[in-house]
Design a protein around this motif. Structure first.
Motif, PDB file in Angstrom:
ATOM      1  N   ASP A   1      16.988  -7.867 -12.847  1.00 59.15           N
ATOM      2  CA  ASP A   1      17.753  -6.831 -12.155  1.00 59.15           C
ATOM      3  C   ASP A   1      17.235  -6.612 -10.737  1.00 59.15           C
ATOM      4  OD1 ASP A   1      19.144  -4.601 -11.324  1.00 59.15           O
ATOM      5  OD2 ASP A   1      18.394  -3.291 -12.920  1.00 59.15           O
ATOM      6  N   PRO A   2      18.035  -6.904  -9.700  1.00 63.71           N
ATOM      7  CA  PRO A   2      17.563  -6.711  -8.327  1.00 63.71           C
ATOM      8  C   PRO A   2      17.318  -5.242  -7.988  1.00 63.71           C
ATOM      9  CG  PRO A   2      19.882  -7.275  -8.332  1.00 63.71           C
ATOM     10  CD  PRO A   2      19.398  -7.414  -9.753  1.00 63.71           C
ATOM     11  N   TYR A   3      17.779  -4.322  -8.852  1.00 66.54           N
ATOM     12  CA  TYR A   3      17.584  -2.897  -8.629  1.00 66.54           C
ATOM     13  C   TYR A   3      16.439  -2.349  -9.482  1.00 66.54           C
ATOM     14  CZ  TYR A   3      21.845  -3.282  -5.989  1.00 66.54           C
ATOM     15  OH  TYR A   3      22.771  -3.655  -5.056  1.00 66.54           O
ATOM     16  N   THR A   4      15.577  -3.220  -9.975  1.00 68.55           N
ATOM     17  CA  THR A   4      14.410  -2.796 -10.751  1.00 68.55           C
ATOM     18  C   THR A   4      13.603  -1.730 -10.014  1.00 68.55           C
ATOM     19  OG1 THR A   4      14.244  -4.888 -11.933  1.00 68.55           O
ATOM     20  CG2 THR A   4      12.205  -3.623 -11.725  1.00 68.55           C
ATOM     21  N   PHE A   5      13.500  -1.849  -8.708  1.00 69.64           N
ATOM     22  CA  PHE A   5      12.709  -0.917  -7.906  1.00 69.64           C
ATOM     23  C   PHE A   5      13.578   0.149  -7.242  1.00 69.64           C
ATOM     24  CE2 PHE A   5      10.384  -4.928  -8.056  1.00 69.64           C
ATOM     25  CZ  PHE A   5       9.228  -4.489  -8.677  1.00 69.64           C
ATOM     26  N   GLY A   6      14.819   0.272  -7.682  1.00 67.69           N
ATOM     27  CA  GLY A   6      15.728   1.276  -7.152  1.00 67.69           C
ATOM     28  C   GLY A   6      16.673   0.703  -6.115  1.00 67.69           C
ATOM     29  N   ALA A   7      17.786   1.351  -5.943  1.00 66.26           N
ATOM     30  CA  ALA A   7      18.821   0.878  -5.017  1.00 66.26           C
ATOM     31  C   ALA A   7      18.412   1.017  -3.560  1.00 66.26           C
ATOM     32  CB  ALA A   7      20.118   1.639  -5.268  1.00 66.26           C
ATOM     33  N   ASP A   8      17.480   1.931  -3.277  1.00 67.62           N
ATOM     34  CA  ASP A   8      17.106   2.203  -1.887  1.00 67.62           C
ATOM     35  C   ASP A   8      15.864   1.465  -1.415  1.00 67.62           C
ATOM     36  OD1 ASP A   8      19.231   3.963  -1.748  1.00 67.62           O
ATOM     37  OD2 ASP A   8      18.016   5.681  -2.339  1.00 67.62           O
ATOM     38  N   GLN A   9      15.222   0.701  -2.281  1.00 72.62           N
ATOM     39  CA  GLN A   9      13.981   0.045  -1.859  1.00 72.62           C
ATOM     40  C   GLN A   9      14.289  -0.997  -0.793  1.00 72.62           C
ATOM     41  OE1 GLN A   9      12.648  -3.166  -2.372  1.00 72.62           O
ATOM     42  NE2 GLN A   9      13.938  -4.063  -3.923  1.00 72.62           N
ATOM     43  N   THR A  10      13.373  -1.149   0.145  1.00 75.39           N
ATOM     44  CA  THR A  10      13.614  -2.004   1.308  1.00 75.39           C
ATOM     45  C   THR A  10      12.629  -3.162   1.420  1.00 75.39           C
ATOM     46  OG1 THR A  10      12.279  -0.527   2.685  1.00 75.39           O
ATOM     47  CG2 THR A  10      14.675  -0.142   2.643  1.00 75.39           C
ATOM     48  N   CYS A  11      12.144  -3.656   0.309  1.00 80.14           N
ATOM     49  CA  CYS A  11      11.206  -4.780   0.340  1.00 80.14           C
ATOM     50  C   CYS A  11      11.764  -5.913   1.204  1.00 80.14           C
ATOM     51  CB  CYS A  11      10.951  -5.267  -1.088  1.00 80.14           C
ATOM     52  SG  CYS A  11       9.942  -6.765  -1.178  1.00 80.14           S
ATOM     53  N   PHE A  12      10.925  -6.467   2.067  1.00 81.43           N
ATOM     54  CA  PHE A  12      11.348  -7.581   2.916  1.00 81.43           C
ATOM     55  C   PHE A  12      11.790  -8.779   2.083  1.00 81.43           C
ATOM     56  CE2 PHE A  12      10.318 -11.595   5.049  1.00 81.43           C
ATOM     57  CZ  PHE A  12      11.209 -11.513   6.114  1.00 81.43           C
ATOM     58  N   GLY A  13      11.090  -9.052   0.982  1.00 88.24           N
ATOM     59  CA  GLY A  13      11.408 -10.231   0.178  1.00 88.24           C
ATOM     60  C   GLY A  13      12.607 -10.054  -0.740  1.00 88.24           C
ATOM     61  N   CYS A  14      12.681  -8.900  -1.411  1.00 79.78           N
ATOM     62  CA  CYS A  14      13.693  -8.761  -2.468  1.00 79.78           C
ATOM     63  C   CYS A  14      14.630  -7.571  -2.319  1.00 79.78           C
ATOM     64  CB  CYS A  14      13.014  -8.691  -3.840  1.00 79.78           C
ATOM     65  SG  CYS A  14      11.992  -7.209  -4.076  1.00 79.78           S
ATOM     66  N   GLY A  15      14.468  -6.749  -1.290  1.00 82.80           N
ATOM     67  CA  GLY A  15      15.335  -5.586  -1.123  1.00 82.80           C
ATOM     68  C   GLY A  15      16.790  -6.002  -1.018  1.00 82.80           C
ATOM     69  N   PRO A  16      17.626  -5.559  -1.961  1.00 91.42           N
ATOM     70  CA  PRO A  16      19.023  -6.005  -1.985  1.00 91.42           C
ATOM     71  C   PRO A  16      19.811  -5.660  -0.723  1.00 91.42           C
ATOM     72  CG  PRO A  16      18.479  -4.859  -4.017  1.00 91.42           C
ATOM     73  CD  PRO A  16      17.324  -4.679  -3.080  1.00 91.42           C
ATOM     74  N   HIS A  17      19.382  -4.604  -0.004  1.00 93.01           N
ATOM     75  CA  HIS A  17      20.161  -4.159   1.150  1.00 93.01           C
ATOM     76  C   HIS A  17      19.360  -4.173   2.448  1.00 93.01           C
ATOM     77  CE1 HIS A  17      23.204  -3.138  -1.734  1.00 93.01           C
ATOM     78  NE2 HIS A  17      22.335  -2.392  -2.386  1.00 93.01           N
ATOM     79  N   ASN A  18      18.223  -4.869   2.469  1.00 93.31           N
ATOM     80  CA  ASN A  18      17.430  -4.942   3.693  1.00 93.31           C
ATOM     81  C   ASN A  18      18.097  -5.953   4.636  1.00 93.31           C
ATOM     82  OD1 ASN A  18      15.597  -5.546   5.737  1.00 93.31           O
ATOM     83  ND2 ASN A  18      13.829  -5.259   4.403  1.00 93.31           N
TER      84      ASN A  18
END
Length: 167
Positions: free
Chosen positions: A6-23
């Motif tokens: 799940d790409p939202y494992t860390f929440g919809a708002d997380q901004t990880c450079f590697g895996c943040g879905p919306h960064n």
């Protein structure tokens, strides 16, 4: 195909450079579990070069750290703190061509987990890495991150020895 993580494992708002879905500046890597490994596939675009037409080595290390970290999530249902990353570059990674990164558990000694990672392109090994993580509980993670953990992260930092929630 494996089982998507799940790409939202860390929440919809997380901004990880590697895996943040919306960064918008990030890699937006996606991961899947295939048996005892976690895998990501990604095509490096122009502008991510070190030498001309070759993926920057620091970005290769980032991908190795990301796939290893997601292996903790996908295989152990945990998150850890990276303590070391050793990478060996075998051959250049070309921009515009898909790479595949795979991580698997190599060893675990109490709170230290070691994973082996391979980056491959065109069916050939491009880089190999050994990544170590320290597993910590919620209290130590909160101290390390300098503030309260997002609610979605807390289950990934459960007390050591509590392996009841593996993915």
């Amino acid at each position: 195909m494996g089982e998507p993580l799940d790409p939202y494992t860390f929440g919809a708002d997380q901004t990880c450079f590697g895996c943040g879905p919306h960064n918008p500046s990030g890699l937006r890597l996606r991961f899947e579990r295939e048996d005892d490994e976690v895998v990501t596939r990604w095509t490096p675009p122009p502008g991510f070069d070190g030498p001309p037409r070759v993926l920057h080595g620091g970005l290769q290390a980032t991908i190795a750290d990301e796939v290893a970290g997601w292996a903790l999530v996908g295989l152990l249902g945990r998150m850890g703190i990276t303590t070391s990353l050793e990478i060996r570059y075998v051959r250049p990674v070309q921009l515009g061509h898909e790479i595949e990164a795979r991580a698997k558990l190599a060893s675990r000694a109490e709170s230290v987990v070691t994973l082996h990672v391979s980056l491959r392109q065109h069916g050939r090994t491009a880089a190999m890495a050994r990544v170590r993580y320290m597993l910590v509980d919620e209290e130590k993670a909160t101290a390390y991150l300098g503030g309260q953990l997002p609610e979605s992260w807390k289950r990934l930092f459960r007390p050591l020895g509590d392996e009841s929630h593996s993915s």
